[in-house]
Scaffold this motif. Sequence first.
Motif, mmCIF file in Angstrom:
data_model
loop_
_atom_site.group_PDB
_atom_site.id
_atom_site.type_symbol
_atom_site.label_atom_id
_atom_site.label_comp_id
_atom_site.label_asym_id
_atom_site.label_seq_id
_atom_site.Cartn_x
_atom_site.Cartn_y
_atom_site.Cartn_z
ATOM 1 N N VAL A 92 -37.594 11.150 -24.566
ATOM 2 C CA VAL A 92 -38.860 11.168 -24.678
ATOM 3 C C VAL A 92 -39.735 11.322 -23.334
ATOM 4 N N GLY A 93 -39.321 10.641 -22.284
ATOM 5 C CA GLY A 93 -39.807 10.766 -20.967
ATOM 6 C C GLY A 93 -39.752 12.220 -20.326
ATOM 7 N N GLN A 94 -38.579 12.810 -20.364
ATOM 8 C CA GLN A 94 -38.601 14.137 -20.206
ATOM 9 C C GLN A 94 -39.369 15.290 -20.828
ATOM 10 N N THR A 95 -39.456 14.932 -22.111
ATOM 11 C CA THR A 95 -40.427 15.733 -22.978
ATOM 12 C C THR A 95 -41.901 15.553 -22.492
ATOM 13 N N GLU A 96 -42.209 14.397 -22.449
ATOM 14 C CA GLU A 96 -43.741 13.796 -22.247
ATOM 15 C C GLU A 96 -44.128 14.637 -20.617
ATOM 16 N N LYS A 97 -43.045 14.443 -19.709
ATOM 17 C CA LYS A 97 -43.155 15.060 -18.417
ATOM 18 C C LYS A 97 -43.324 16.492 -18.495
ATOM 19 N N ALA A 98 -42.590 17.148 -19.322
ATOM 20 C CA ALA A 98 -42.702 18.495 -19.240
ATOM 21 C C ALA A 98 -43.939 19.190 -20.136
ATOM 22 N N TYR A 99 -44.248 18.244 -20.957
ATOM 23 C CA TYR A 99 -45.571 18.580 -21.647
ATOM 24 C C TYR A 99 -46.860 18.388 -20.619
ATOM 25 N N TRP A 100 -46.876 17.111 -19.959
ATOM 26 C CA TRP A 100 -47.949 17.263 -19.053
ATOM 27 C C TRP A 100 -47.944 18.179 -17.920
ATOM 28 N N ASN A 101 -46.494 18.508 -17.520
ATOM 29 C CA ASN A 101 -46.868 19.569 -16.413
ATOM 30 C C ASN A 101 -47.178 20.796 -17.090
ATOM 31 N N LEU A 102 -47.028 21.414 -18.174
ATOM 32 C CA LEU A 102 -47.524 22.459 -18.980
ATOM 33 C C LEU A 102 -49.072 22.417 -19.041
ATOM 34 N N ASN A 163 -42.786 28.881 -16.012
ATOM 35 C CA ASN A 163 -41.917 27.917 -15.570
ATOM 36 C C ASN A 163 -41.967 26.618 -16.576
ATOM 37 N N ALA A 164 -43.130 26.216 -16.600
ATOM 38 C CA ALA A 164 -43.467 24.934 -17.349
ATOM 39 C C ALA A 164 -43.235 25.192 -18.776
ATOM 40 N N GLU A 165 -43.515 26.166 -19.356
ATOM 41 C CA GLU A 165 -43.382 26.780 -20.879
ATOM 42 C C GLU A 165 -41.687 26.528 -21.004
ATOM 43 N N ASP A 166 -41.039 27.153 -19.971
ATOM 44 C CA ASP A 166 -39.672 27.435 -20.237
ATOM 45 C C ASP A 166 -38.846 25.898 -19.953
ATOM 46 N N VAL A 167 -39.402 25.178 -19.277
ATOM 47 C CA VAL A 167 -38.853 23.764 -19.235
ATOM 48 C C VAL A 167 -38.980 23.003 -20.717
ATOM 49 N N LEU A 168 -40.442 22.998 -21.112
ATOM 50 C CA LEU A 168 -40.400 22.400 -22.323
ATOM 51 C C LEU A 168 -39.657 23.250 -23.465
ATOM 52 N N LYS A 169 -39.730 24.454 -23.414
ATOM 53 C CA LYS A 169 -38.958 25.172 -24.538
ATOM 54 C C LYS A 169 -37.462 24.715 -24.554
ATOM 55 N N GLU A 170 -36.689 24.760 -23.363
ATOM 56 C CA GLU A 170 -35.503 24.054 -23.174
ATOM 57 C C GLU A 170 -35.204 22.848 -23.680
ATOM 58 N N ILE A 171 -36.343 21.966 -23.528
ATOM 59 C CA ILE A 171 -36.274 20.646 -23.945
ATOM 60 C C ILE A 171 -36.099 20.762 -25.355
ATOM 61 N N THR A 172 -36.918 21.226 -26.017
ATOM 62 C CA THR A 172 -37.026 21.423 -27.628
ATOM 63 C C THR A 172 -35.905 21.901 -28.090
ATOM 64 N N SER A 173 -35.567 23.010 -27.550
ATOM 65 C CA SER A 173 -34.281 23.677 -28.209
ATOM 66 C C SER A 173 -33.162 22.799 -28.090
#
Length: 180
Positions: A92-102, A163-173
């Motif tokens: 959840v923390g990684q997802t939230e961080k990736a979201y806010w980076n996006l 890059n931020a989109e890719d990180v969030l996509k990777e986490i959600t996948s």
Amino acid sequence: VISTDRFDAAIGIRKRYEAGTVVSTDLTTRREGSNSFFSSFDSSNAANAAVTVSQPLLKGRGTEVNLAAIQVARNTRQQSLHEFRRTVEIVVGQTEKAYWNLVFAQANLRVQQALLDQAKSLLEHVNDLKAGGILTATDVIQARAGVASREENIIVADQALRNAEDVLKEITSMLSDDSK
């Protein structure tokens, strides 16, 4: 030809109590048969039933010893629950961080676009002032350099957004893929 048949069967139940007492019941049966001339019986059947109660006096005595496996299982379960919670919190923390980076990357791209628009507007204004003889060619070159710098910032911001989109996509996948 002499033949001998033998059939054995056994069944039992065993129960251990908290204090270490063990109660068991057993039932065994045996059937033997022979076609031998020397055998006095053609077949024989035997059945035994037993109830056994045992109470350890030294080793294995008491509830603490006999409930130790249950306590270990409870502790292991608690440990597993804590580990699961920790893993969920990390994800959840990684997802939230990736979201806010996006979100930041999107806002940064909009800001860089606005700054580019301002730099282009300034370049037009500088060109008009140069045509009027107020500014020199050096001022125009500086304004063009400002536009080029802002265009570079747009490229960098766009790449950061991707890059931020890719990180969030990777986490959600990873979350939707059960094999990982």
